[in-house]
Enzyme design. Sequence first.
Site, PDB file in Angstrom:
ATOM      1  N   CYS A  77       0.911  -1.266  -0.071  1.00 35.59           N
ATOM      2  CA  CYS A  77       0.031  -0.109  -0.018  1.00 35.59           C
ATOM      3  C   CYS A  77       0.918   1.056  -0.120  1.00 35.59           C
ATOM      4  O   CYS A  77       1.610   1.517  -0.952  1.00 35.59           O
ATOM      5  CB  CYS A  77      -1.219   0.003   1.212  1.00 35.59           C
ATOM      6  SG  CYS A  77      -2.377   1.292   1.049  1.00 35.59           S
ATOM      7  N   HIS A 105      -3.643  -5.268   0.723  1.00 37.07           N
ATOM      8  CA  HIS A 105      -3.353  -5.616   2.037  1.00 37.07           C
ATOM      9  C   HIS A 105      -3.119  -7.137   2.151  1.00 37.07           C
ATOM     10  O   HIS A 105      -3.928  -7.684   2.586  1.00 37.07           O
ATOM     11  CB  HIS A 105      -3.859  -4.867   3.295  1.00 37.07           C
ATOM     12  CG  HIS A 105      -3.842  -3.548   3.437  1.00 37.07           C
ATOM     13  ND1 HIS A 105      -2.746  -3.092   4.143  1.00 37.07           N
ATOM     14  CD2 HIS A 105      -4.330  -2.435   2.745  1.00 37.07           C
ATOM     15  CE1 HIS A 105      -2.700  -1.690   3.940  1.00 37.07           C
ATOM     16  NE2 HIS A 105      -3.630  -1.399   3.126  1.00 37.07           N
ATOM     17  N   GLU A 147      -1.850  -8.722   4.424  1.00 42.11           N
ATOM     18  CA  GLU A 147      -1.545  -9.020   5.940  1.00 42.11           C
ATOM     19  C   GLU A 147      -2.864  -9.274   6.704  1.00 42.11           C
ATOM     20  O   GLU A 147      -3.119  -9.635   7.732  1.00 42.11           O
ATOM     21  CB  GLU A 147      -0.719  -7.989   7.008  1.00 42.11           C
ATOM     22  CG  GLU A 147      -1.522  -6.799   6.996  1.00 42.11           C
ATOM     23  CD  GLU A 147      -0.993  -5.818   5.580  1.00 42.11           C
ATOM     24  OE1 GLU A 147      -1.163  -6.389   4.953  1.00 42.11           O
ATOM     25  OE2 GLU A 147      -0.979  -4.649   5.882  1.00 42.11           O
TER      26      GLU A 147
END
Length: 531
Positions: free
Chosen positions: A78, A173, A175
């Site tokens: 990002c 993202h 994660e």
Amino acid sequence: KVLILDFGSQVTQLIARRVREAAVFCEIHPNDVSDEFIREFAPKAIILSGSHASTYEDHELRAPQAVWDLGVPVLGICYGMFTMAVQLGGKVEASDHREFGYAEVRAHGHTRLLDGIQDHATLEGHGMLKVWMSHGDKVTVMPPGFKLMAETPSCPIAGMANEEKGYYAVQFHPEVTHTVKGQELLTRFVRDIAGCKGDWIMGDYIEEAVAKIREQVGDEEVILGLSGGVDSSVAAALIHRAVGDQLTCVFVDHGLLRLNEGAMVMEMFAGKLHAKVVHVQAEAQFLGHLAGVTDPEQKRKIIGREFVEVFKAEAAKLKAGNDKLQGAKWLAQGTIYPDVVESGGTKTKKAITIKSHHNVGGLPEQLGLKLLEPLRELFKDEVRALGVALGLPADMVYRHPFPGPGLGVRILGEVKQQYADLLRRADAIFIEELRGWKDEATGKNWYELTSQAFTVFLPVKSVGVMGDGRTYDYVVALRAVQTSDFMTADWAELPYGLLKKVSGRIINEVRGINRVTYDVSSKPPATIEWE
Ligand code: XMP
């Protein structure tokens, strides 16, 4: 090990979690660490996090030059992608609006990072990934040497790579769990691309941690406040393994612990581990100061303050009476990684105080002690694994969290010994039944299926009937929630049969309680604890 540079995203900790889940050790540091720091850290790979900053134009938010000079793989996520683009000669275009949410990205060409990682493939054979996106600004020109790695209709450059250098960047993202294949992607990066071994396991960690504690402490004395909670227990077991009798644990029993908790802690630490434990029975002192106090915040403050007083007095005694002359030099605490990141972050917005949490900040300075925090690098699940590896019983290590002020915040209004005794017994029944009630579908019991469960004492009386007689007794509420981060939580849909059994047992076995209710409020707007 892997270095994660934090640009201030809310989810940077999740990157660390995923990397550790790939059995690779990593640490998070602020994005503005010095070049020397990075060189000394000698990472095998670097990950640049996202940011709360909505635009790449904040010139302060850049990766140090050393990131690009080290010659190790770098993954930008990002905002990390923006800074990679800008610093390496590409372009990012600002935009006023920001988009959040699910998206599907399409892999473009072949890259080591994404090859074979996909949720499904298009008819033409392109890999498709379900991801969590949060973008407004966009990379419009890739830096020289980069090729397109992923795209979406609204974000034509959703991923880019310079494979020769090992530089990868994604707009989404990986994660967060919403990105279904995120873990695979991060594992691919740290293990296959960066060549980290994936040998980060707790067994080895003990030796390393023990050596470090010995080196730090030398022949000096350590004191530690044992609460019976997971973190302080694991810290105690680890430090005891390292320095044995140089550690003295101080266990302050404020009279607001769960049933048999004091005995259990003493049995474990003094009995099994043969650690030096001072058991301070301070029930009278705490209840004395709490008498007549009904305000929740004031109750918390009193409990926190008294805790510090008692601990200080014990520490002073230990210092004075120590036969090794020098007295205690260290105060050990079970601070874990999320505590460190949360309190150390300069970028976190100041949260309003909903409840003032029990903490002993400032204690080391007041006591003139150095701070020893051997769990500072670990996440909760790692602390638990460490506890088991150190020989603590799994039951203890996998317990639900218990607040510092204990039953003090689970007895509404004024705290009285009688209330605490009733509550302890009711709560023990609830927990016992949760542990004993298995869910067929998952094979787990309901204690395991809930994140936190307990009983709350309501100082109101209601009418009941028992045998031939009328009763006029107190009420308790059962609370059981499911949550991953305790910031938001849902009440657990416990089986009716289980609720029925718990309620029947409490009312029959705990004289003084004749009514049991179940709390069906989520957080927010309610909180998990009632005070
Ligand atoms: P709430 O009630 O705010 O609780 O939804 C969130 C989590 O924090 C725990 N909690 C505390 N823990 N000291 C602690 O150590 C405290 O003063 C405290 N107050 C709440 C609570 O048990 C839940 O897990």
